[in-house]
Scaffold this motif. Structure first.
Motif, PDB file in Angstrom:
ATOM      1  N   ARG A  92      -3.293  10.977  -3.562  1.00 29.26           N
ATOM      2  CA  ARG A  92      -4.084  10.679  -4.554  1.00 29.26           C
ATOM      3  C   ARG A  92      -4.257   9.412  -5.478  1.00 29.26           C
ATOM      4  O   ARG A  92      -5.358   9.059  -5.978  1.00 29.26           O
ATOM      5  N   GLY A  93      -3.327   8.537  -5.126  1.00 27.06           N
ATOM      6  CA  GLY A  93      -3.414   7.210  -5.696  1.00 27.06           C
ATOM      7  C   GLY A  93      -2.315   6.374  -4.996  1.00 27.06           C
ATOM      8  O   GLY A  93      -1.336   7.075  -4.668  1.00 27.06           O
ATOM      9  N   ARG A  94      -2.205   4.853  -5.220  1.00 29.47           N
ATOM     10  CA  ARG A  94      -1.311   4.134  -4.784  1.00 29.47           C
ATOM     11  C   ARG A  94      -0.174   3.766  -6.026  1.00 29.47           C
ATOM     12  O   ARG A  94      -0.650   3.944  -7.075  1.00 29.47           O
ATOM     13  N   TRP A 142       0.912   1.360  -7.333  1.00 28.81           N
ATOM     14  CA  TRP A 142       0.445   0.291  -8.246  1.00 28.81           C
ATOM     15  C   TRP A 142      -0.864   0.345  -9.116  1.00 28.81           C
ATOM     16  O   TRP A 142      -0.984  -0.017  -9.950  1.00 28.81           O
ATOM     17  N   GLU A 143      -1.421   1.435  -8.484  1.00 26.15           N
ATOM     18  CA  GLU A 143      -2.553   2.151  -9.520  1.00 26.15           C
ATOM     19  C   GLU A 143      -2.253   2.870 -10.620  1.00 26.15           C
ATOM     20  O   GLU A 143      -3.062   3.172 -11.493  1.00 26.15           O
ATOM     21  N   ARG A 166      -3.866   8.035 -13.333  1.00 26.05           N
ATOM     22  CA  ARG A 166      -4.827   7.209 -12.888  1.00 26.05           C
ATOM     23  C   ARG A 166      -6.347   7.694 -13.111  1.00 26.05           C
ATOM     24  O   ARG A 166      -6.572   8.921 -13.135  1.00 26.05           O
ATOM     25  N   THR A 167      -7.088   6.885 -13.627  1.00 24.24           N
ATOM     26  CA  THR A 167      -8.401   7.115 -13.998  1.00 24.24           C
ATOM     27  C   THR A 167      -8.535   8.484 -14.842  1.00 24.24           C
ATOM     28  O   THR A 167      -9.402   9.126 -14.415  1.00 24.24           O
TER      29      THR A 167
END
Lengths: 175, 793
Positions: B230-232, B234-235, B257-258
């Protein structure tokens, strides 16, 4: 200052009259772009398997000093993979207005998937049209969004105003 | 004990490990296998250091070094794994020498030989211990030119956890975790040497706390499937908050995230959940990111709900409210509303002059004990009597009881926090199972770990407690004696006892007679807080069930869905005003005049009080909830429409009020929370069913959101109807049948799970906020087998 000096200067000017001009009548004539010119990005594919090189790792987004890149990843369908490996980028967007064409994304990319190409004619009318997605950047897509729109409207091939030497990183990109 | 680490001299308690001495001195050694709250085993060999100590002569004097006149340091012939080395008087630890560095660098190289180095695709990348340590201690290049080990890349260990066998470095954290922390031995090493992999003989991971292995895995071998790719790291926006899924007040980190929650991780609260959370809390977050969330206020116009602005919605409500006389409006909050929301609701009720205010689900008796036990009391207790399904009600209670069985007191914090290697903990420690007694109306999970367990017929809590108090049976007598004899005894009371005022009183008597402390498991995250703040009806007739059956002419409900009950739905149609403040459209919003978007427990700012009476902050994660507000926000908007600055119109305003009454500044709570004493509220007005053929039981996963939590749904198979195989056969039901059935007026969709652990003649199904724990009549004639396989909404 003497008359001799003036004559020498004028000599240079006159000399250029008889040389081949540097000026290019762009856009009628294509611009010669140097191989390491950094223009619009290309997302490359592995030439043998045709799978995308991008694995959606977001390192380009992390390296981007202008926060121009947004990546969302997803898992590959093992029977019908998009990229080599487990993960691919389901969304890959670059905001060309934010991008400063520094090439950090290219340096950060572990698979050589994103390479800055030579296209530079990115002008368009709406802000949202500057957000380039995967279809706008994947190898095989020629021209900016506006150029492709225009070509489609006129029913002609996309015409881009450049000619350039080969660059090995731009695997499969044909100008 | 005096220890010297490089150039720092320390005085540490005997029994401290050398690795903790190094960290306490402010130095660093790499390690992968040691883990807070787990036994050190020295598997990874990364924490090597040159270690030496002086020796004593026979007469007790130090062996002296003649050259310096100081005690002579005898070094171990090779670098030692500091995590399994206990400190000794005068020990010298050298983490900076070339020998140490060479040993650590060499081990690092060994670890990386078979590691695939696919960091760009690995979800752990950026938060990976191996990555960080390789950067700090590795040589930066590889001499290994051969093909690496290849193994399965994405093995679904369960529906919730993905295992990448190539990435595993065999630190054994996960294997030890299961045996030591929840006590379920479900994972183990299989094969030997370079072929070693972790695996399980069973299908999936039959444990209630399996998700914690994704937190402690030092590499990306064990990953949370809900957040896969889904995301890294650090994001993500990391928000430390408190879980609103149960009454434990477990600390969590919400990674978003977002505007979307992608995963939940355990956060450290040494007093409550240590490093751990249960699977319901960890994986039960997907509903908050559902696409069908209500994001704007809606007003019914010509029989249809239409999106409107907050102004229009609240103006409509205020016009209706003006027509009501005193005590005609009912306000009901779900029991995981924050303290601030409770205060806001109370101030609104006061302004609108109504005594009909309640929180639900709640029990017939108070959840605030006169002599409350804290989690640390529980973890250090000498005798524990559990009369609850603690694992499902408040899973953290289950985990902390298992601490008590190990008999190791919680470690003392050091300069660098929780000791990394607590040498008192061992692999496969003997457990003092005889200190634990469990009684419940069906076989509960905790009985596996208890020496004394008792399954009593449903609804006979009073008789069971009488037997213990009067010591009229052998088992009852033995239990009472062990509770009296133990230095620290804790009685854990759950819904089955608290649902009956009589049983609850008997349990309190038992506690008084034996001197035991009492831990009462609240129905939901903030049951304790809402009761202590008196978010309760002014009189028994004004309780929430009464509001639904006619005592209220207008109703504001937040987070509850009473219209699931067909009878109640009919009654709700007669209301002059029905305002629903919720996350999703449901049976009640279908009847509502106004529907307002609510915030999920991950987006709220506020305070909750856990079952110990500990005030803990809930912090908002950046989640896209549209125009959603919590109840304080609703009070503000309504106040604007009424041209009033109502108290409790914001979290700050509510905290100002609470500061006066609690003498506690809730905006400046420590991370681990503050325990403050509280008095039991006047709980009244709830009737409980004393008969029925089915029992609504507590559930670790939130049954109301289960169909929106795709991964949890797949892992649990949906809300289950558990019954004895003989009963299943007589009702013509077989395993995995999906049925819809009328249960006490509620239409429930359940998957059939025959189980020997259910007493014959009883059916168990998970409770809902509007259908809390207790007996209920399941209409056998209404069972309809659904032909289609249950799909995830």
């Amino acid at each position: 200052m003497s008359v001799f000096e003036i004559a020498k200067g004028m000599g240079v000017t006159l000399g250029h009259l008889f040389k081949k001009p540097v000026t290019v009548t762009y856009p009628e004539q294509p611009v010669d772009v140097k191989p390491r010119f950094r223009g619009r990005h290309h997302l490359l594919r592995h030439p043998d398997t045709n799978l995308e090189k991008c694995i959606g790792c977001s390192l380009c987004a992390a390296a981007c000093p202008a926060y121009a890149i947004y990546v969302e990843a997803a898992e590959n369908d093992p029977n019908n993979p998009t990229s080599a490996g487990e993960r691919y980028a389901s969304i890959y967007e670059i905001n060309m207005l934010r991008c400063i064409f520094c090439g950090f994304c290219e340096e950060a990319c572990p698979t050589g998937a994103i390479v800055l190409g030579h296209e530079f004619e990115l002008a368009d009318f709406k802000y949202q049209d500057f957000v380039y997605g995967k279809p706008d950047m994947l190898v095989g897509t020629k021209g900016s969004k506006w150029q492709r729109r225009e070509a489609e409207k006129k029913g002609k091939d996309v015409k881009i105003g450049l000619k350039s030497g080969p660059r090995p990183e731009l695997e499969g990109v044909d100008y | 004990m005096k220890v010297k680490v490089n150039d720092v001299e320390l005085d540490l308690a005997p029994g401290t490990s050398a690795i903790d001495a190094v960290f306490a001195a402010g130095y660093d050694v790499p390690y992968f296998c040691s883990q807070e709250y787990m036994s050190p085993i020295g598997a990874c060999r990364m924490c090597l250091a040159v270690v030496g100590a002086p020796r004593k002569e026979r007469d007790g004097s130090w062996t002296m070094d003649e050259a310096t006149g100081q005690p002579k340091i005898f070094y171990f012939p090779n670098p030692m794994a500091t995590c399994t080395t206990a400190i000794m008087e005068g020990m010298v630890i050298d983490t900076l020498s070339d020998v140490t560095k060479k040993a650590q660098g060499g081990m690092m190289e060994m670890h990386l030989i078979n590691h695939p180095l696919d960091c760009p695709t690995c979800d752990k990348g950026g938060a990976c211990e191996l990555q960080d340590r390789a950067y700090e201690y590795g040589s930066g290049h590889s001499r290994f030119i051969f093909d690496k080990r290849h193994n399965e890349k994405h093995h679904a260990l369960s529906e919730l956890i993905t295992l990448d066998r190539e990435r595993c470095i065999h630190c054994k954290r996960c294997v030890r975790y299961f045996e030591e922390v929840p006590g379920d031995e479900v994972l183990d090493f299989i094969e030997r040497g370079g072929h070693t992999f972790i695996g399980t003989v069973e299908e999936g991971l039959p444990s209630n706390f399996s998700g914690n292995i994704t937190d402690i895995c030092p590499v990306g071998a064990l990953l949370d499937t809900t957040s896969r790719f889904r995301g890294r790291n650090w994001e993500y926006d990391h928000t430390r908050s408190t879980s609103l899924d149960d009454a434990s007040g477990s600390a969590i980190t919400i990674d978003a995230r977002t505007g979307r929650i992608e995963r939940i991780k355990a956060a450290l609260n040494t007093q409550v959940n240590k490093n751990w959370i249960d699977d319901g809390t960890r994986f039960g977050h997907e509903y908050a990111a559902s696409s069908d969330r209500i994001k704007t206020p809606m007003l019914r116009k010509n029989g249809k709900l239409e999106p409107v602005t907050w102004e229009e919605a609240t103006l409509f409500i205020s016009e209706k409210l003006k027509k009501l006389s005193d005590n005609q409006l009912g306000i009901a909050l779900r029991s995981d509303a924050t303290l601030e929301e409770g205060v806001a609701a109370k101030s609104l009720a006061e302004y609108l002059k109504t005594g009909q205010i309640d929180h639900y689900p709640r029990y017939a008796s108070s959840v605030i004990s006169a002599n409350p036990a804290s989690f640390n009391d529980l973890a250090t207790a000498g005798a524990i009597f559990v009369m609850a399904d603690a694992t499902e009600e408040v899973p953290m209670v289950d985990l902390r009881i298992k601490d008590a069985l190990k008999g190791v007191t919680p470690p003392t914090l050091m300069a660098h926090g929780v000791p990394i290697a607590d040498l008192r903990l061992k692999e496969r420690m003997p457990r003092k199972t005889n200190i634990l007694s469990v009684a419940a109306p069906y076989r509960v999970d905790l009985m596996k770990y208890a020496a004394h367990s008792m399954v009593y017929p449903t609804g006979t809590e009073v008789e069971v407690l009488k037997q213990i108090i009067d010591a009229s049976t052998d088992a009852g007598k033995a239990l009472k004696e062990s509770l009296s004899a133990a230095e620290k005894a804790v009685i854990v009371l759950g819904a089955f006892v608290l649902n009956s005022a009589e049983a609850s009183k008997l349990a309190d008597d038992l506690a008084k007679a034996t001197g035991a402390k009492v831990m009462k498991l609240g129905a939901m995250a903030n049951s304790f807080g809402l009761e202590s703040q008196d978010v309760l009806p002014a009189k028994a007739d004004y309780s929430y069930p009464n509001m639904l059956s006619g005592s209220a002419k207008a109703l504001i409900v937040s987070g509850l869905n009473p219209a699931q009950n067909a009878e109640v739905a009919q009654a709700l149609l007669k209301l002059e005003l029905l305002v629903v403040h919720d996350l999703f459209e449901n049976e009640t919003t279908a009847l509502a005049h106004v529907v307002l978007p609510a915030k999920s427990g991950y987006e709220k700012e506020g305070t909750v009080v856990n079952l110990e009476g500990r005030y803990l902050n809930v912090n908002p994660a950046p989640v896209d909830g549209g125009q959603a507000v919590d109840f304080t926000g609703f009070v503000k908007e309504l106040g604007d429409a009424l041209n009033e600055r109502l108290e409790g119109r914001s979290v700050r305003s509510a905290r100002r009020l609470l500061k006066k009454s609690l003498e506690l500044d809730l905006s400046e709570l420590p991370l681990e929370g503050t325990i403050a004493s509280a008095k039991a509220g006047k709980v009244a007005g709830l009737k409980t069913n004393t008969s029925g053929n089915a029992l609504l039981v507590p559930s670790m996963v939130r049954s109301e959101y289960l169909n929106r939590n795709a991964h949890l749904f797949a892992s649990t198979g949906g809300n289950a109807l558990r019954l004895h195989p003989a009963d299943a056969a007589s009702h013509n039901l077989s395993a995995h049948d999906v049925i819809s059935v009328s249960v006490g007026g509620f239409k429930r969709r359940l998957s059939v799970q025959p189980s020997e652990s259910v007493p014959e003649g009883m059916m168990l199904l998970p409770a809902l906020p509007d259908q809390p724990v207790g007996l209920v009549q399941l209409d056998l004639n209404s069972i309809k087998k659904e032909q289609v396989a249950l799909e995830v909404a």
